[in-house]
Design a protein around this motif. Sequence first.
Motif, PDB file in Angstrom:
ATOM      1  N   LYS A   1       0.980  -1.085   0.025  1.00  0.00           N
ATOM      2  CA  LYS A   1      -0.045   0.060   0.042  1.00  0.00           C
ATOM      3  C   LYS A   1       0.964   1.400   0.019  1.00  0.00           C
ATOM      4  N   LEU A   2       0.515   2.227  -0.945  1.00  0.00           N
ATOM      5  CA  LEU A   2       1.264   3.437  -0.984  1.00  0.00           C
ATOM      6  C   LEU A   2       0.896   4.361   0.118  1.00  0.00           C
ATOM      7  N   LEU A   3       1.880   4.760   1.039  1.00  0.00           N
ATOM      8  CA  LEU A   3       1.469   5.506   2.243  1.00  0.00           C
ATOM      9  C   LEU A   3       1.561   7.185   1.762  1.00  0.00           C
ATOM     10  N   GLU A   4       2.813   7.254   1.188  1.00  0.00           N
ATOM     11  CA  GLU A   4       3.362   8.597   0.658  1.00  0.00           C
ATOM     12  C   GLU A   4       4.117   8.390  -0.311  1.00  0.00           C
ATOM     13  N   GLU A   5       4.571   9.502  -1.231  1.00  0.00           N
ATOM     14  CA  GLU A   5       5.297   9.374  -2.497  1.00  0.00           C
ATOM     15  C   GLU A   5       6.686   8.361  -1.981  1.00  0.00           C
ATOM     16  N   ASN A   6       6.815   7.503  -2.597  1.00  0.00           N
ATOM     17  CA  ASN A   6       7.704   6.462  -2.778  1.00  0.00           C
ATOM     18  C   ASN A   6       7.975   5.738  -1.281  1.00  0.00           C
ATOM     19  N   LYS A   7       6.955   5.685  -0.619  1.00  0.00           N
ATOM     20  CA  LYS A   7       6.947   5.192   0.795  1.00  0.00           C
ATOM     21  C   LYS A   7       6.027   4.010   0.707  1.00  0.00           C
ATOM     22  N   TYR A   8       6.035   2.734   0.773  1.00  0.00           N
ATOM     23  CA  TYR A   8       5.060   1.547   0.582  1.00  0.00           C
ATOM     24  C   TYR A   8       5.102   0.667   1.864  1.00  0.00           C
ATOM     25  N   ARG A   9       4.004   0.151   2.458  1.00  0.00           N
ATOM     26  CA  ARG A   9       3.949  -0.607   3.448  1.00  0.00           C
ATOM     27  C   ARG A   9       3.521  -1.994   2.880  1.00  0.00           C
ATOM     28  N   PHE A  10       3.937  -3.185   3.295  1.00  0.00           N
ATOM     29  CA  PHE A  10       3.693  -4.520   2.919  1.00  0.00           C
ATOM     30  C   PHE A  10       2.166  -4.737   3.342  1.00  0.00           C
ATOM     31  N   ASN A  11       1.386  -5.202   2.641  1.00  0.00           N
ATOM     32  CA  ASN A  11      -0.145  -5.307   2.807  1.00  0.00           C
ATOM     33  C   ASN A  11      -0.531  -6.474   2.394  1.00  0.00           C
ATOM     34  N   GLY A  12       0.440  -7.694   2.300  1.00  0.00           N
ATOM     35  CA  GLY A  12       0.018  -8.946   1.655  1.00  0.00           C
ATOM     36  C   GLY A  12      -0.048  -9.995   2.620  1.00  0.00           C
ATOM     37  N   ASN A  13       0.110 -11.142   2.161  1.00  0.00           N
ATOM     38  CA  ASN A  13       0.044 -12.520   2.853  1.00  0.00           C
ATOM     39  C   ASN A  13       1.038 -12.874   4.039  1.00  0.00           C
ATOM     40  N   THR A  14       0.776 -13.307   5.223  1.00  0.00           N
ATOM     41  CA  THR A  14       1.869 -13.766   6.149  1.00  0.00           C
ATOM     42  C   THR A  14       2.571 -15.122   5.774  1.00  0.00           C
TER      43      THR A  14
END
Length: 279
Positions: A101-114
Amino acid sequence: MSLKITTLIENEPDQNNFLINEHGLSLYIEINNIKILFDTGQSGNFIKNAKKLKVDLNNLDYVILSHGHYDHSGGFMKLVENINNSFKLIVGDGFLNKKYKLLEENKYRFNGNTFDEKFIKQNNIPTKYINEDTYNISEDVIVFSNFERSTDFEVLNKKFYIKKDTKYIIDEFLDEIVLAIKVKEGLVVILGCSHVGVVNILKTIMKRTGMPIYCVVGGSHLIEADDFRLKNTIKFLKENNISILRLSHCTGEKGIRELQCEFGEKFVYNNTGNIIEIS
């Protein structure tokens, strides 16, 4: 046909605060003699709720994970660790992609499977990766995929991405799958998050089956809907005379208020612990 759907976990608590709630979704579905777990929430706390609700997860025939986001698949590893039976896992093709998931420009958080394919193989879990338009569990229980995107008001959320090598590309949610069950009044449709659009999903299912929609349960992703989208979604639901609406999870406060106002007793928020029975 005897159908019972128990909401094991969802964003909102039960009336008596007897159960654990969390941002996520998990539904236990009994269709005659078939037992299905649809999504596993984010933490595994749905297992504790199942015990309190006297739902035996050791008799599962199928586990269906609607798409590869943590709030729908995060409890899967704990499920495998805590039950004794051998179920068949059903997921969409591309379910194991690395989602962000894009949090802000060029900053992403993993949002997928464990978990990954290695975990599935290590635990000898029979798995069906859906790439066909329809997959029949039985004559009356069908999994749908590859939804037609025919509306002009349901657009992809540009905050969700898939990482391939070092590149982030927009997630088109090609892995999203939906369950539908035939009852005498029509179809009961079980949604995970409806990232491809709830109207796109329902229109596709109606077109493929030639059957009316009787009941819709689960996440509608109206949380991100503007007034135009919300108005047109409600219009579609009304025009198609959908009798029972049990939406929740990612429907959003505004969406819930509008649905309650427009549909009255036809709409009930499907919170943690809620039970739907259709015979």
